[in-house]
Design an enzyme around this catalytic site. Structure first.
Site, PDB file in Angstrom:
ATOM      1  N   GLU A 270      -1.865  -5.193 -10.831  1.00 50.01           N
ATOM      2  CA  GLU A 270      -1.353  -4.968  -9.467  1.00 50.01           C
ATOM      3  C   GLU A 270      -2.482  -4.588  -8.511  1.00 50.01           C
ATOM      4  OE1 GLU A 270       1.402  -6.190  -9.201  1.00 50.01           O
ATOM      5  OE2 GLU A 270       2.169  -6.022 -11.241  1.00 50.01           O
TER       6      GLU A 270
ATOM      7  N   HIS B  41      -4.215  -7.643  -7.280  1.00 51.24           N
ATOM      8  CA  HIS B  41      -3.496  -8.315  -6.186  1.00 51.24           C
ATOM      9  C   HIS B  41      -3.854  -7.728  -4.820  1.00 51.24           C
ATOM     10  CE1 HIS B  41      -0.833 -11.072  -8.223  1.00 51.24           C
ATOM     11  NE2 HIS B  41      -0.141 -10.146  -8.863  1.00 51.24           N
TER      12      HIS B  41
HETATM   13  N1  BES Z   1       4.096 -10.037  -8.037  1.00 54.14           N
HETATM   14  C1  BES Z   1       4.579  -9.687  -9.321  1.00 54.14           C
HETATM   15  C2  BES Z   1       5.950  -9.091  -9.322  1.00 54.14           C
HETATM   16  C3  BES Z   1       7.053 -10.069  -9.054  1.00 54.14           C
HETATM   17  C4  BES Z   1       7.339 -11.034  -9.959  1.00 54.14           C
HETATM   18  C5  BES Z   1       7.797  -9.988  -7.912  1.00 54.14           C
HETATM   19  C6  BES Z   1       8.336 -11.915  -9.705  1.00 54.14           C
HETATM   20  C7  BES Z   1       8.786 -10.873  -7.652  1.00 54.14           C
HETATM   21  C8  BES Z   1       9.063 -11.848  -8.549  1.00 54.14           C
HETATM   22  C9  BES Z   1       3.653  -8.678 -10.020  1.00 54.14           C
HETATM   23  O1  BES Z   1       2.345  -8.725  -9.606  1.00 54.14           O
HETATM   24  C10 BES Z   1       3.658  -9.034 -11.471  1.00 54.14           C
HETATM   25  O2  BES Z   1       3.120 -10.046 -11.795  1.00 54.14           O
HETATM   26  N2  BES Z   1       4.279  -8.231 -12.314  1.00 54.14           N
HETATM   27  C11 BES Z   1       4.437  -8.522 -13.705  1.00 54.14           C
HETATM   28  C12 BES Z   1       3.742  -7.517 -14.565  1.00 54.14           C
HETATM   29  C13 BES Z   1       2.311  -7.859 -14.823  1.00 54.14           C
HETATM   30  C14 BES Z   1       1.618  -6.789 -15.640  1.00 54.14           C
HETATM   31  C15 BES Z   1       2.117  -9.171 -15.530  1.00 54.14           C
HETATM   32  C16 BES Z   1       5.929  -8.512 -13.982  1.00 54.14           C
HETATM   33  O3  BES Z   1       6.646  -7.927 -13.191  1.00 54.14           O
HETATM   34  O4  BES Z   1       6.350  -9.109 -14.963  1.00 54.14           O
HETATM   35 ZN    ZN Z   2       1.287 -10.291 -10.389  1.00 53.18          ZN
END
Ligand code: BES
Ligand code: ZN
Length: 967
Positions: free
Chosen positions: A408, A411
């Site tokens: 995060e 990002h």
């Molecule tokens: N941007 C995503 C969160 C997200 C995912 C928001 C799908 C809306 C729809 C965040 O950066 C992310 O990728 N989170 C992952 C965890 C990460 C450690 C791989 C997740 O939520 O699975």
């Molecule tokens: Zn992500």
């Protein structure tokens, strides 16, 4: 459109239950056919005009909010200002708007009117679960118009006016389009070109759907249910919280105010600028103006939060870092807090730009659909992805927290500072954050061997999904935002990160990062595309990166390299790899650019990158053992002839340097997959496994245990094979069981602790007697007296639960259930939920199924229960029956979270090999609307096909091999 999918977070837990390869859950695929083309044509023209719109000077003179006017002078806090090109000044950035010109089918807002600044006041009511909003949007009208169209969803608009040239107009009509989430204001006179301010008062719902501005519940110390409010906007849910141009390219600045009860804490992307007491019990919290950014990254939260704090020490402008939690939990944020400044400093250095905000907060949220969300300056998390307790948490959560926090924070640059121009480029956000997050974790914790874990987890997930016909290319056109959900999957994340790793190794990581710095500098505070990244990398490296990458990102699938040895030559030939092993000529036309990674490098290959750019290539057979895909850097499967496998196997047995950690892991992964698909006999895989007699590495064991366990699981209905494989598995792990035992010595290294769990879980599943007996003994002590808590170390607890439940103990079941209900921490609940699915008796299976949709399990957590129920041969069939019987309930419950619904279909079918299910599943869904989870359904059906073909093909050969080898 529903809340964000649980997205990728599913995957991260599956490895504790499933073989990571046979199973790929993806988000659903809401494929609304996009006949909607009202924006094509004139929109293209408009987008040209607005490429460089100017910031309205008018907006700086606008009146302050009514709230602010009405009350006493604000308490001023020190203000943060940006330097260099002012990121709060949209006039210095070429934003806006969606260049639909590149794809006329895109469903986007018209670009005749564009926003530059939002002044937003939100007043939540945490008792009534509603909020009121007031927004003033500074606009530029690029062409005189009678209509202004923007996004809203589930908002009730109360009053609207627009101020143009000092005059205020009210719309003559306000029309909502429910399908496209838009509201169009129509005025009876032309609004003239230039600056304008749109003012809207509205009401919204503080729903429990984990999308928009929503509520999340928790229990206080007295056991009373309480609520906090928090936002989740990606991909398209900012529109549920305020009327806006809800597209990533419509960047603007924001000044946010929250009117909240005095005793609560209010947070947003930026620090508090001032607080005004409204009434004795209410205050207005005003936040500083944000830099220019996309709507999906805006965030705020309100609740009874507490925090712990630290600051960076190496950045020119120190950044305040905090972890916010609900009362009583802040100390569990210590680990995340400790790594935050280090990650910020590391990224500031490798990205060549300092983190631009004055603060970075992390907030743990009990109800959270995804794993975490990178809102600029206010990152939100599912509790188990942020909080960790050294004393009570399973150690694996620690790495999970580090990976999530690093992802995060990555990002904050890659996504927030430079944002994808449209959702087509989502993979760039997620794939890159996954790669660079791993780079950061490896930098901070070199002793974790994170890159080898990446090979075993992410890479296999990506390759695994891409070996199905129902996969999709990394770069996939997204026309209608309704389709966005389908691409938050292992292709965007894991294959994306894997091809980036391959590219970074091809260019060298230093050159690659220099290219990234160039890309970030060039596009900061703006939007960019995949091509923009390739351009920056090509400029930096003087190599045509696009040519290399197009075959990896624009084409579906991955190659298999078939290796043969004849007449003194090794010949390698590439083809599309399908797990169904039935590729058709028309599916096999791609020639990938494959970095072969032959080691030792053959003299006749002169290209240092050894890039295969044609169908096949030959080189002289090296003396002794040789390997393809050294360091498992390339994204492909290698299909060696058995004699070559044997040679590599011997090198492994001798502990030769030729075969490193990732190579040993990669070889197991490849040969296991090829034996499942039928490219090689499964006995060849079992032969290979025997060369790993001296193996001690955690990542390799994870693969060995999972892939052998997978055979037992998929062949569960064949008693002879199931028993024989379990015998083989017991033999395999026996040495390590004795070596590692059940105790966690003080100061033991992380990987050994993780290894112990892999070994004991594998031994338990195979019915290893001593392990089962010890699990029972320890469990009995554990439940007899809380003083015996340490008898089941948190990192082994789930495994012990699973073993005693799979032995059929009803009494044990009651204890685990009690543990779940009483567990004070969410990570403890999670391990209980993951284990509960291993019960044996039909009535207990039914009880666990009922629990999954009861009040006791948060809707976000159903997949933990389903994961256990689906891995357990005794419950997978009943769970599919249960899904069918409860379909209406599940479909209603998850109608706005289609990836969950997809998981309900996919999980119970994932490890079944019953071919008759294919027909049954198709019949069940024949009269149902499946478009929102069609991709998951297709993958489930393809998986059944693969599993049942495997069993049919190998039944005889495997039992012969087992008998011949005395199993
Ligand atoms: N941007 C995503 C969160 C997200 C995912 C928001 C799908 C809306 C729809 C965040 O950066 C992310 O990728 N989170 C992952 C965890 C990460 C450690 C791989 C997740 O939520 O699975
Ligand atoms: Zn992500």
């Amino acid at each position: 459109m529903g809340p964000p999918p649980v997205a990728f977070f599913f995957f991260l837990f599956l490895i504790f239950i499933f073989s990571p390869f046979c199973f790929n859950v993806t988000s659903s695929s809401p494929t609304h056919s996009s006949s909607f083309s009202q924006f094509s044509g004139d929109q293209e023209d408009a987008s040209v005009i607005v490429e460089n719109f100017t910031y309205s000077p008018y907006s700086q003179n606008r009146k302050t909010h009514q709230h602010q006017q009405a009350f006493a002078a604000p308490i001023s806090l020190p203000q943060f200002t940006f330097n260099s090109t002012d990121p709060t000044d949209p006039s210095t950035h070429s934003t806006m708007c969606n260049k639909a010109g590149s794809n006329p089918n895109r469903v986007v807002l018209p670009t005749n009117v564009t926003p530059s600044h939002y002044t937003l006041t939100i007043t939540p009511d945490l008792n009534e679960f509603t909020f009121t909003g007031y927004v003033e949007i500074d606009l530029t009208i690029h062409e005189a118009t009678k209509t202004v169209k923007l996004n809203t969803k589930d908002l009730t608009i109360k009053t609207t006016s627009i101020e143009v040239d000092g005059k205020s107009y009210e719309p003559v009509s306000t029309d909502h389009d429910e399908h496209h989430d838009t509201t169009t204001f129509t005025f009876d006179t032309d609004l003239s070109k230039g600056a304008a301010i749109l003012r809207i008062r509205y009401d919204g719902i503080l729903s429990d759907k984990m999308a928009g501005f929503y509520r999340s519940s928790y229990k206080d110390a007295e056991g009373n249910t309480k609520y906090m409010g928090v936002t989740q906007f990606e991909a398209t849910d900012a529109r549920r919280a305020f009327p806006c141009w809800d597209e990533p390219a419509a960047k603007a600045t924001y000044t946010i105010s929250l009117v909240v009860p005095t005793e609560l804490v209010a947070l947003s992307n930026m620090p508090v600028s001032s607080v005004t007491q409204v009434e004795p019990e209410q205050k207005t919290v005003n936040f500083e103006k944000t830099p220019i950014m996309s709507t999906y990254l805006v965030a705020w939260a309100v609740g009874e939060f507490e925090y712990i704090e630290t600051t960076t020490t190496k950045l020119e402008k120190p950044v305040t870092c905090r972890v916010y939690t609900l009362p009583g939990l802040k100390e569990q944020g210590r680990f995340a807090l400790e790594i935050t400044p280090k990650v910020l400093e590391y990224f500031s250095e490798i990205f060549g730009t300092a983190y631009p905000l004055p603060k970075l907060d992390h907030l743990a949220v009990p109800d959270f659909d995804a794993g975490a969300m990178e809102n600029w300056g206010l990152v939100t998390y599912r509790t188990v992805a942020l909080l960790f307790d050294e004393k009570t948490s399973d150690l694996r959560f620690k790495e999970q927290v580090a990976v999530t926090v690093a992802h995060e924070i990555a990002h904050q640059w890659f996504g927030n500072l430079v944002t994808m121009e449209w959702w087509d480029h989502l993979w760039l956000n997620e794939g890159f954050a996954t790669w660079v997050g791993t780079l950061a974790v490896d930098h901070l914790f070199p002793e974790w061997d994170t890159w080898s874990t990446f090979v075993v987890d992410d890479m296999q997930r990506g390759i695994g999904l891409d070996s199905l016909r129902s996969s999709h290319p990394i770069e996939v056109p997204v026309n209608d935002p309704h389709e966005i959900h389908q691409i938050f999957d292992a292709i965007s994340y894991s294959k994306g990160a894997s091809v980036i790793r391959m590219l970074s190794n091809w260019l060298t990581v230093d050159v690659f990062l220099a290219g990234i710095r160039r890309y970030l500098k060039k596009h900061e505070y703006e939007n960019a595309t995949t091509d923009d990244l390739w351009n920056a990398l090509s400029e930096e490296s003087k190599i045509d990166v696009r040519e290399f990458m197009n075959t990896w990102t624009r084409v579906i699938g991955i190659p298999i390299l078939n290796v043969t040895e004849t007449d003194g030559l090794v010949t390698v030939e590439q083809h599309r790899f399908l797990s169904t092993n039935d590729v058709k000529a028309e599916e096999d036309e791609t020639i990938w650019w494959v970095p072969l990674g032959v080691h030792p490098k053959p003299a006749s290959i002169v290209d240092p990158n050894q890039t295969l750019k044609s169908r096949s290539l030959s080189f002289e057979i090296p003396e002794g053992a040789y390997l393809f895909n050294k360091h498992y850097s390339g994204v492909f499967r290698t299909n060696y002839p058995p004699s070559t496998i044997k040679r590599i196997g011997k090198a492994i047995l001798e502990g030769s340097d030729l075969v490193g950690l990732s190579d040993r892991a990669g070889l197991v992964a490849d040969i296991a997959s090829l034996s499942k698909s039928g490219h090689t006999a499964t006995s060849n895989f079992l032969d290979l496994v025997q060369y790993y007699k001296n193996e001690e590495a955690y990542v390799v064991w994870e693969l060995l245990a999972n892939r052998v366990g997978e055979i037992a699981s998929i062949f569960a209905d064949d008693e002879r094979i199931n028993q024989g494989i379990k015998h083989f598995q017991r033999n395999l792990v026996d040495r390590m069981v004795s070596k590692l035992g059940w105790e966690f010595p003080e100061g033991e290294d992380y990987l050994t602790s993780r290894l112990r769990n892999v070994i004991l879980r594998s031994a338990g599943r195979a019915g290893h007697e001593a392990t089962v007996a010890e699990a029972k003994r320890r469990f009995a002590l554990f439940v007899s007296d809380p003083a015996h808590d340490s008898i089941l170390h948190p990192s082994i607890r789930q495994t012990a639960f699973e073993i005693v439940l799979s032995q059929g103990g009803e009494e044990e079941f009651r204890h685990v259930l009690k543990y779940f209900h009483a567990a004070p921490k969410q990570d403890q609940q999670v391990i209980a939920l993951l284990a509960l699915g291993f019960v044996q008796q039909p009535e207990l299976i039914a009880e666990v199924q009922a629990l999954a949709i009861s009040e006791s399990v948060r809707p976000q957590d159903i997949f933990y229960v389903l994961a256990g129920l689906s891995a357990n041969p005794a419950s997978r069939r009943p769970t599919w029956e249960w899904v069918k019987a409860n379909w209406t309930t599940l479909a209603n419950r998850y109608k706005s979270s289609m990836s969950m619904l997809g998981a309900c279909v996919k999980y119970p079918l994932s490890q079944s090999s019953d071919a008759s299910l294919i027909k049954e599943v198709k019949e069940f869904f024949a009269d149902k609307d499946t478009k929102d989870f069609q991709r998951a359904l297709d993958q489930a059906l393809e998986g059944l096909d693969i599993n049942s073909a495997w069993v049919a093909r190998e039944q005889q050969g495997l039992s012969e091999w087992l008998s011949a080898n005395n199993y």
